[in-house]
Design an enzyme around this catalytic site. Structure first.
Site, short mmCIF file in Angstrom:
data_model
loop_
_atom_site.label_atom_id
_atom_site.label_comp_id
_atom_site.label_asym_id
_atom_site.label_seq_id
_atom_site.Cartn_x
_atom_site.Cartn_y
_atom_site.Cartn_z
N GLY A 1 0.69 -5.34 0.67
CA GLY A 1 -0.51 -5.51 -0.13
C GLY A 1 -0.29 -5.90 -1.39
O GLY A 1 -1.39 -6.47 -2.07
N GLU B 1 5.47 -5.65 7.79
CA GLU B 1 4.75 -4.34 8.40
C GLU B 1 5.42 -4.25 9.69
O GLU B 1 5.27 -3.03 10.37
CB GLU B 1 3.41 -4.89 8.53
CG GLU B 1 2.53 -5.13 7.37
CD GLU B 1 2.70 -5.84 6.15
OE1 GLU B 1 2.36 -5.81 5.29
OE2 GLU B 1 3.78 -6.80 6.77
N ASP C 1 -1.45 -7.64 6.86
CA ASP C 1 -2.99 -7.38 6.92
C ASP C 1 -3.15 -8.27 5.54
O ASP C 1 -2.49 -9.20 5.20
CB ASP C 1 -3.38 -6.15 7.10
CG ASP C 1 -2.78 -5.13 6.04
OD1 ASP C 1 -1.68 -5.29 5.60
OD2 ASP C 1 -3.46 -4.12 5.66
N GLY D 1 0.70 -1.21 0.17
CA GLY D 1 -0.09 0.11 0.02
C GLY D 1 0.86 1.15 -0.01
O GLY D 1 1.91 1.28 0.35
#
Length: 355
Positions: free
Chosen positions: A119, A142, A150, A71
């Protein structure tokens, strides 16, 4: 065979023969995802699911650096600074996209070449035909930026052999294509030079036949070779106990302990708890849990500080709060998983349908 092309600024959609092609088109940012890209992909993939002219979908990245670096964390940082709501909206749509890909009714082929992080894993590793190369560098980094895996990454890594997924999540290590195959994040190894020919073959033949022509035996996985000490050390449900075990084993294990202790202590503990809680859940349930955790990370200090240190100021010297694993209380970790009330993502209550 017919050919058509639809362009948007950051993501391109094209049909060649029976193949629908999604090209992430932000090469200078290693194709980092933003809200517009995710919304466009949701719309186009839903349309192609119902289009009899499209037999297979291909995901690839523009430029030569990778499929997708994750992301757009600079955008997330700016949104946090201004108290905005765009990040929550981005995650909600991104997670819907992850779920759509996992249930896609047609072969969804992902070229996981070069960098495939965060992502980028979400839009590739949930697909049905996942291709890695000798250039693949993937992972869920992360904890380095004060966040937690995630995009369904906690579920994917919880299903990896033994405790290899726990190691990958807590250390945020960059992994090879062979490691991705071992972890269950990918299916086939194809040399990067052969990807253009494979893409062309997908235009006219089935995904299965095309991949069979180009897939080769993968190199050995370094992660698989480290399985013995990884399984021994990461079997614990307590992060401090894991670090102590790693230190006692020495060598590569001790180096992993050093790596973990440099990450956000809160993120490490929440990531470990996430992996333990997600076992046996559906992808939708996992994404709902990750959304709860993500919104709590937005509200805490470490996510903002981690992005600042890694990407904004680039001093690589984050000041975590609290600074040690021992100071992260169990009650603090529990709070990350508390229900969100009206802000719940609710994917498990109304699963995404591809058509």
């Amino acid at each position: 065979m017919g050919s058509e092309k639809v362009e948007a600024e950051d993501v391109l959609f094209e049909r060649r023969g029976h193949l629908g092609i999604v090209t992430l088109n932000r090469p200078k940012a290693v194709n980092a995802l933003n809200l517009g890209m995710v919304k466009a992909m949701l719309q186009q993939l839903a349309a192609w699911a119902d289009d009899d002219a499209v037999a297979t979908v291909l995901l690839r990245g523009a430029g030569d650096r990778g499929l997708c670096a994750g992301g757009d964390i600079v955008a997330i940082y700016k949104d946090m600074l201004h108290g905005g709501t765009e990040t929550a909206e981005f995650w909600a749509d991104e997670y819907r996209l992850n779920a759509l890909i996992s249930h896609y009714p047609k072969p969804y082929v992902a070229f996981m070449d070069g960098l495939v992080l965060g992502g980028g894993v979400g839009i590739s590793a949930h697909g049905s035909v996942r291709i890695v190369t000798e250039r693949t560098r993937t992972g869920m980094p992360e904890t380095t930026i004060g966040f937690v895996p995630d995009v369904g990454g906690t579920l994917l890594l919880s299903r990896s052999p033994g405790e290899a997924g726990t190691h990958a999540a807590l250390t945020g290590a960059h992994l090879s294509g062979a490691d991705a195959l071992f972890l269950g994040l990918a299916d086939h190894f194809v040399p990067s030079k052969n990807l253009p020919a494979l893409a062309e073959a997908l235009e006219g033949s089935t995904a299965e036949a095309a991949v069979e022509r180009f897939a080769q035996a993968a190199p050995d996985s370094a992660l698989a070779e480290q399985r013995e000490w990884i399984d021994a050390a990461y079997v614990h449900d307590d992060a401090e106990e894991i670090v102590r075990s790693l230190r006692s084993l020495g060598d590569d294990a001790a180096a992993a302990a050093d790596t973990i202790e440099a990450k956000s202590p809160t993120s490490v503990k929440v990531a470990l708890e996430s992996l333990r809680r997600v076992r046996g859940l559906s992808l939708e349930e996992a994404l709902d849990q990750e959304y709860r955790v993500g919104l709590r990370c937005l509200a805490g200090p470490d996510f903002r500080e981690g992005i600042r240190a890694q990407v904004v100021d680039k001093d690589r010297n984050p000041q975590w709060k609290p600074p040690t694993l021992a100071e992260v209380r169990e009650a603090d970790v529990e709070g990350y998983f508390a229900p969100l009330g009206e802000r719940e993502l609710g994917l498990s209550a109304s699963p995404v349908q591809a058509n």
